[in-house]
Design an enzyme around this catalytic site. Structure first.
Site, PDB file in Angstrom:
ATOM      1  N   GLN A   1     -23.043   2.466  24.554  1.00 23.97           N
ATOM      2  CA  GLN A   1     -24.413   2.000  24.363  1.00 23.97           C
ATOM      3  C   GLN A   1     -25.212   1.869  25.653  1.00 23.97           C
ATOM      4  O   GLN A   1     -26.425   1.664  25.605  1.00 23.97           O
ATOM      5  CB  GLN A   1     -24.394   0.657  23.624  1.00 23.97           C
TER       6      GLN A   1
ATOM      7  N   TRP B   1     -15.629  -4.803  21.668  1.00 22.91           N
ATOM      8  CA  TRP B   1     -15.627  -3.867  20.540  1.00 22.91           C
ATOM      9  C   TRP B   1     -15.516  -2.460  21.126  1.00 22.91           C
ATOM     10  O   TRP B   1     -16.446  -1.975  21.773  1.00 22.91           O
ATOM     11  CB  TRP B   1     -16.895  -3.988  19.696  1.00 22.91           C
TER      12      TRP B   1
ATOM     13  N   ARG C   1     -29.457  -7.578  18.626  1.00 18.88           N
ATOM     14  CA  ARG C   1     -29.393  -6.462  19.570  1.00 18.88           C
ATOM     15  C   ARG C   1     -30.664  -5.644  19.390  1.00 18.88           C
ATOM     16  O   ARG C   1     -30.922  -5.120  18.312  1.00 18.88           O
ATOM     17  CB  ARG C   1     -28.155  -5.602  19.305  1.00 18.88           C
TER      18      ARG C   1
END
Length: 441
Positions: free
Chosen positions: A251, A142, A411
């Site tokens: 992230q 992603w 997550r």
């Protein structure tokens, strides 16, 4: 018509149904958030919800950190926005701070706004510099939803029935819990998997391989940490083909994994690094980082990525503050220590619950995989969704990967400022939610 942005109107969900467009989420969380502070968000009804996702994985130092609030107040009254060709001290200092924390030779920084945008810029730069156009990424990737970043995304949003960016090629994602290539012991043979992936790339390529873009930890694809040695071998594959290696650290950067950047765990430096989410403390701020050589070649070839908000001073000032807070509060060490504490608690959930198949991650980016049972390891998005709903009822916001065929993985990414008491509180509510759902199966 004048309106207070925080005015409480009657029947707000009627306003939602009439006026709020849907953009991909299957539903909105059925409560309106009034304010947020630290590790919690608060609803209009006064309910407190522990935020185990740092907003959209972005509020790295907690919601409304007092130093960020102070920076916003000062900057809004001094420098909010400028012509894109103008420079300010905040933007120069942000570039300098980032360069000082990144491994050499990554010394050139372009501040932008979002993850999709910065990946778009990185891929455009790679194609321009190499003179080629094909891009390789993981089949569980992603990287965004704009044209080139969406082309490199395989986790979701590909099935629109419309042509995408040409030259997109996928390789298998290393997934130790569900190995596709195995050794004699039944464990993932990642070298064989990588060799196979690039053999397929070579077979499909028209001879114009420009770049490979991956996350050092595949987040949306299920919190998948590549095995030791994998990223170095991937870089070797790229070098053999004169491809540029791009790490998307939306992230995994700015302390989330216990280092400034996720790639520093493996000692493998990319040609281009993209940063977003964790840099802006919840505000839209991103940055492209590359070498002086690549930046010079791009400049000479006429690289253009001229946006309305490139080098904006207000968000740049926030980025500087975020980096200062991480350093002053020693949050890199905190992420390592609290990450170990969180990982140990999640391993206990694996041992306790039949539907928790695996726990994995690094630092304060962790995940657990929900299955129907440990023997079959069959994914269960339905059980995961029920656990998510029960967590919210108990006062815990969790994010479960809900991409088709990839669901069932939570997550878990609380702020780096989370306390041990808040970690205990969150784990307790998660444990209770799993127990409650298991009793109904």
């Amino acid at each position: 018509m004048l309106m207070d942005p925080y005015e409480k109107r009657s029947n707000p969900w009627g306003d939602v149904e009439r006026h709020v467009g849907r953009y991909g989420a299957p539903f909105f969380i059925p409560e309106i958030i009034d304010h947020a502070k630290g590790s919690y968000v608060y609803t209009e009804e006064g309910r407190r919800i522990l935020d185990f996702t740092s907003g959209q994985m972005s509020s790295t130092i907690g919601h409304s950190h007092p130093e960020v609030v102070a920076t916003l107040q000062e900057s809004a009254g001094r420098l909010d926005h400028l012509f894109s060709g103008m420079l300010s001290r905040p933007s120069i200092n942000l570039c300098t701070h980032i360069a000082e924390t990144v491994t050499d030779p990554l010394t050139k920084v372009i501040p932008l706004s979002t993850g999709s945008e910065v990946n778009e810029a990185a891929l455009r730069m790679a194609k321009l510099v190499t003179g080629k156009f094909e891009v390789v990424s993981f089949n569980r990737s992603w990287h965004g939803l704009t044209e080139a970043s969406a082309g490199a995304t395989y986790a979701s949003a590909r099935k629109s029935g419309l042509p995408g960016t040409p030259g997109q090629l996928a390789i298998p994602t290393p997934y130790e819990y569900r190995p596709d290539f195995v050794d004699r012991d039944g464990k993932l043979d990642w070298q064989k998997q990588l060799d196979y992936g690039f053999a397929m790339v070579d077979a499909q390529s028209v001879g114009s391989l420009a770049a490979c873009i991956v996350e050092p930890i595949v987040s949306g694809g299920g919190i998948l940490v590549p095995p030791s040695g994998y990223l170095a071998a991937l870089k070797k594959k790229c070098r053999e083909r004169d491809m540029l290696l791009i790490f998307d650290e939306a992230q995994t950067s700015f302390g989330r994994t216990g280092q400034w950047y996720g790639f520093q765990h493996d000692g493998v430096t990319p040609d281009i690094l993209t940063l977003s989410k964790t840099l802006g403390a919840g505000l839209p701020l991103a940055a492209l980082v590359t070498t002086a050589e690549i930046e010079q070649k791009a400049y000479e070839k006429g690289f253009v990525f001229y946006t309305s908000h490139v080098n904006d001073p207000l968000v740049a000032a926030v980025g500087c503050t975020v980096m200062d807070v991480i350093a002053k509060e020693n949050l890199l060490a905190a992420a390592r220590e609290k990450g170990d504490y969180l990982a140990a608690a999640l391993k206990q959930l694996v041992e306790k619950h039949e539907v928790v198949g695996d726990a994995r991650g690094r630092g304060l980016l962790q995940g657990i995989e929900i299955v129907k049972d440990k023997m079959s390891k069959e994914l269960s998005e339905a059980i995961g969704d029920r656990i998510t709903a029960r967590c919210l009822e108990l006062g815990l916001h969790m994010n479960i990967v809900c991409l088709p065929g990839m669901g069932g993985v939570f997550r878990i990414a609380p702020p780096l400022t989370v306390s041990y008491e808040e970690l205990d509180e969150g784990i307790s509510m998660l444990d209770q939610a799993i127990t409650d759902v298991e009793h109904t199966l």
